[in-house]
Structures are given as C-alpha cells and as structure tokens.
Design a protein around this motif. Sequence first.
Motif, PDB file in Angstrom:
ATOM      1  N   GLN A 125       4.038  -7.244 -11.555  1.00 55.11           N
ATOM      2  CA  GLN A 125       3.894  -5.803 -11.765  1.00 55.11           C
ATOM      3  C   GLN A 125       2.896  -5.212 -10.772  1.00 55.11           C
ATOM      4  OE1 GLN A 125       5.285  -3.328 -13.270  1.00 55.11           O
ATOM      5  NE2 GLN A 125       3.678  -1.877 -12.706  1.00 55.11           N
ATOM      6  N   ALA A 126       1.796  -5.918 -10.558  1.00 56.00           N
ATOM      7  CA  ALA A 126       0.779  -5.423  -9.625  1.00 56.00           C
ATOM      8  C   ALA A 126       1.323  -5.323  -8.211  1.00 56.00           C
ATOM      9  CB  ALA A 126      -0.444  -6.339  -9.653  1.00 56.00           C
ATOM     10  N   THR A 127       2.124  -6.287  -7.807  1.00 55.79           N
ATOM     11  CA  THR A 127       2.593  -6.311  -6.424  1.00 55.79           C
ATOM     12  C   THR A 127       3.854  -5.484  -6.186  1.00 55.79           C
ATOM     13  OG1 THR A 127       3.875  -8.330  -6.838  1.00 55.79           O
ATOM     14  CG2 THR A 127       1.628  -8.595  -6.028  1.00 55.79           C
ATOM     15  N   ARG A 128       4.682  -5.310  -7.237  1.00 53.60           N
ATOM     16  CA  ARG A 128       5.974  -4.633  -7.044  1.00 53.60           C
ATOM     17  C   ARG A 128       6.115  -3.316  -7.799  1.00 53.60           C
ATOM     18  NH1 ARG A 128       9.834  -7.874  -4.724  1.00 53.60           N
ATOM     19  NH2 ARG A 128      10.762  -5.828  -4.344  1.00 53.60           N
ATOM     20  N   ALA A 129       5.137  -2.969  -8.638  1.00 54.09           N
ATOM     21  CA  ALA A 129       5.140  -1.687  -9.364  1.00 54.09           C
ATOM     22  C   ALA A 129       6.468  -1.464 -10.097  1.00 54.09           C
ATOM     23  CB  ALA A 129       4.866  -0.538  -8.402  1.00 54.09           C
ATOM     24  N   ILE A 130       6.925  -2.498 -10.769  1.00 53.00           N
ATOM     25  CA  ILE A 130       8.232  -2.439 -11.430  1.00 53.00           C
ATOM     26  C   ILE A 130       8.275  -1.352 -12.497  1.00 53.00           C
ATOM     27  CG2 ILE A 130       9.857  -3.767 -12.847  1.00 53.00           C
ATOM     28  CD1 ILE A 130       8.642  -6.311 -11.472  1.00 53.00           C
ATOM     29  N   ASP A 135      10.080   3.841 -14.486  1.00 52.47           N
ATOM     30  CA  ASP A 135       9.734   5.118 -15.116  1.00 52.47           C
ATOM     31  C   ASP A 135      10.244   6.296 -14.297  1.00 52.47           C
ATOM     32  OD1 ASP A 135       8.310   6.434 -17.333  1.00 52.47           O
ATOM     33  OD2 ASP A 135       7.010   7.212 -15.747  1.00 52.47           O
ATOM     34  N   SER A 136      10.244   6.169 -12.977  1.00 52.98           N
ATOM     35  CA  SER A 136      10.751   7.267 -12.142  1.00 52.98           C
ATOM     36  C   SER A 136      12.237   7.505 -12.393  1.00 52.98           C
ATOM     37  CB  SER A 136      10.501   6.964 -10.663  1.00 52.98           C
ATOM     38  OG  SER A 136      11.460   6.068 -10.130  1.00 52.98           O
ATOM     39  N   VAL A 137      12.991   6.414 -12.590  1.00 52.48           N
ATOM     40  CA  VAL A 137      14.422   6.559 -12.891  1.00 52.48           C
ATOM     41  C   VAL A 137      14.605   7.203 -14.256  1.00 52.48           C
ATOM     42  CG1 VAL A 137      16.589   5.313 -13.234  1.00 52.48           C
ATOM     43  CG2 VAL A 137      15.000   4.588 -11.432  1.00 52.48           C
ATOM     44  N   VAL A 145       9.453   1.646  -4.479  1.00 49.96           N
ATOM     45  CA  VAL A 145       8.098   1.237  -4.118  1.00 49.96           C
ATOM     46  C   VAL A 145       8.182   0.007  -3.216  1.00 49.96           C
ATOM     47  CG1 VAL A 145       5.854   0.486  -4.968  1.00 49.96           C
ATOM     48  CG2 VAL A 145       7.230   2.084  -6.327  1.00 49.96           C
ATOM     49  N   THR A 146       7.522   0.056  -2.085  1.00 53.42           N
ATOM     50  CA  THR A 146       7.458  -1.101  -1.189  1.00 53.42           C
ATOM     51  C   THR A 146       6.295  -1.987  -1.622  1.00 53.42           C
ATOM     52  OG1 THR A 146       8.350   0.159   0.668  1.00 53.42           O
ATOM     53  CG2 THR A 146       7.192  -1.891   1.196  1.00 53.42           C
TER      54      THR A 146
END
Length: 334
Positions: A125-130, A135-137, A145-146
């Motif tokens: 989660q920290a590295t990929r902001a899943i 949530d944006s979708v 997010v890169t």
Amino acid sequence: MESTLSPMRRGRVLITAKSVAGSPQALKLIEQAGHEVMVKDPPLPFDEQWLIDQAREVDALVLAMEPVTSRLLDAVSRLKVIARPGVGYDTVDLEAASRRGVLVTVASGTNDQSVADFTFGLLLQATRAIAIAADSVRQGRWDRVTGTEAWGKTLAIVGLGRIGKAVAKRARGFDMRVLAVSRNTDDAFAREQGITFVSLEEALREADFVSLHAPLTPDTQDLINTRTLAWFKPGAYLINTSRGGLVDEQALAEAVRGGHLAGAAVDVLKAQGAGSQSPLINVPGIVVTPHMATFTRESMDRVALSVARSVIAVLQGQRPEHIVNPAALEAAGL
C-alpha cells in the motif's frame, strides 16, 4: 505455605478485549471450567477508575490495551492473572504485578502469520497507493499512481522474533535481500533464509524498506527518532506493525513531509483510538490503519483460545504457558 493459586470453585473473569469477548468458543471454555465471565466495554477515553471499580472482585483480567498500573493492582486483591490477547505487555506494570504474585501472560505464537501478511499489505500500500487509486475510481475519477517495486529490494527487519521471521519468509517470495537487527540471533534460521545480521545503523543506511517488529522497552522507546531517521537511505519506507512507542511520530512525519523518506505505513500509534491526535494522521505519504494486523478469523480464534487456556490454568493452580513475569511465580506460591 498454601499457594495463592490454589484451585478455585468459581473464579470471576473480566474481559474487555473484543478479540476474546467475540469468541463464543473461548467464552464457553472458561465457563465450562466453572468460572463466571463478565464482558465489559471500557469507556473512551480510558478511565482508570472505571476499570478499578469493575475489577475489584475479579480473579482474572483479559484486557486489550488498557494500562494496568500499580494503583489498579493495589485495588484488586483477588487478582491472580492478567492475560493479554497479543504478544505485547508494555501496558502492564510488570514489576508491580510480580511483587503481588499476579501472573501476566501473552498469546505468543497465535498471530504471527496474520501480522506478517498485514506487514506486506502495508508495504505494498505504501509503495503502490492501491487504496488511494481505488478510491479515485469509486469517486468517478481514474487517478493512476506511479509506484515503486518491492521486487528485489532490500528489507531490514528490526526484531527477528516469530513475526519478524514470518515476514522474512514472505520476503523470499519477493526475491528481497533481507537484513536483520536482533538481540537474539538465530543463526540456523538466518542461514536457511539468507538473512544477514547487521547493526541498526547499517540496516537503516542500506534498506529500501524497514519493518519494525521489536517489543517496546525502555531501550527501544523512540528507537526511530531524528538521529536514526537521518541514517535512513533517501527514498526508503518505514513499516510499523509492532508498537507506536518505537517511533518519534513528529520526527517521522517531518521526514516524510521533507522527502527524506518516500513514505511510511503504520498500524500502531502512541495514542490510539478514535480521535487520536497523532502527528502521523493525514500526512501525505503516510498510511495509518487502526491496529488491525492481527484481525483475521484464524488469528483471533487462536488468540482467544490461548487466552482462555491461560486463565483456566491459573485459576486451577497450574502454571500457564507464555508467562512474561516468571518472578511472580514465587510470590504466587508456585
């Protein structure tokens, strides 16, 4: 001298820990052993006097994170055991409990796999902001997010106990180089898993990810602070599923805001619960979850049954497993 832990016809067990209160099997086990179970929800914020009033006539306490102070122990003359549904016991005044012959037990070996799973969940989660992307979708957007790969990176594990070892095994699946900082070195396990023992400074300087799995003691309080954060490799990540007290939260927040660390993910805070004013909350790049690493169905069942067995053993005048204050045995007449 007659043991203060002589078998009892009927003991009273006060349970505030939801992980045990929510286990019908654990409650039934205690009741079938002939003991009265009282399940209570503590007020928020914590009120020590409330706990003292509830515990005056009980023989066993099964608490979550409520502090057990010398004052409380002075007020509960019947108390024989404090059973913690976890592996930490820093909330208990261990010296005061030992003087009074009150045994303190933990549920060792019950939540290792759940916490290790969650540790890697936080890392990803920290590295990929899943969660942020999902949530944006949910909100009708399409924000990509890169992130950063975990594959092939260096992971430093601070505290190579049961949970630290479980994390190390998972790291092999990510082809990670694993460094370990530990007072107790299990050389056979390290050879098997390809782990290198190093100093804390060396670990922090070399690791892309640092995962904390050490107990909270006077020696580890604020282990991660302004000085040690400066040792971190620029762009590294910190993961903490152990104890909030291991981290100087303000210093960590500043390290992430300033860009020295790429991010952090923590499941524990110094001040926990709804309304926490932790400086880590709402900092971009820092993920905070509500101390839920152990919350899987499998783990909670194991934890609750371990606690129930500890309580029953003590109330039957037997030595339970996983005692953290063996000094209490003599004072208890065992």
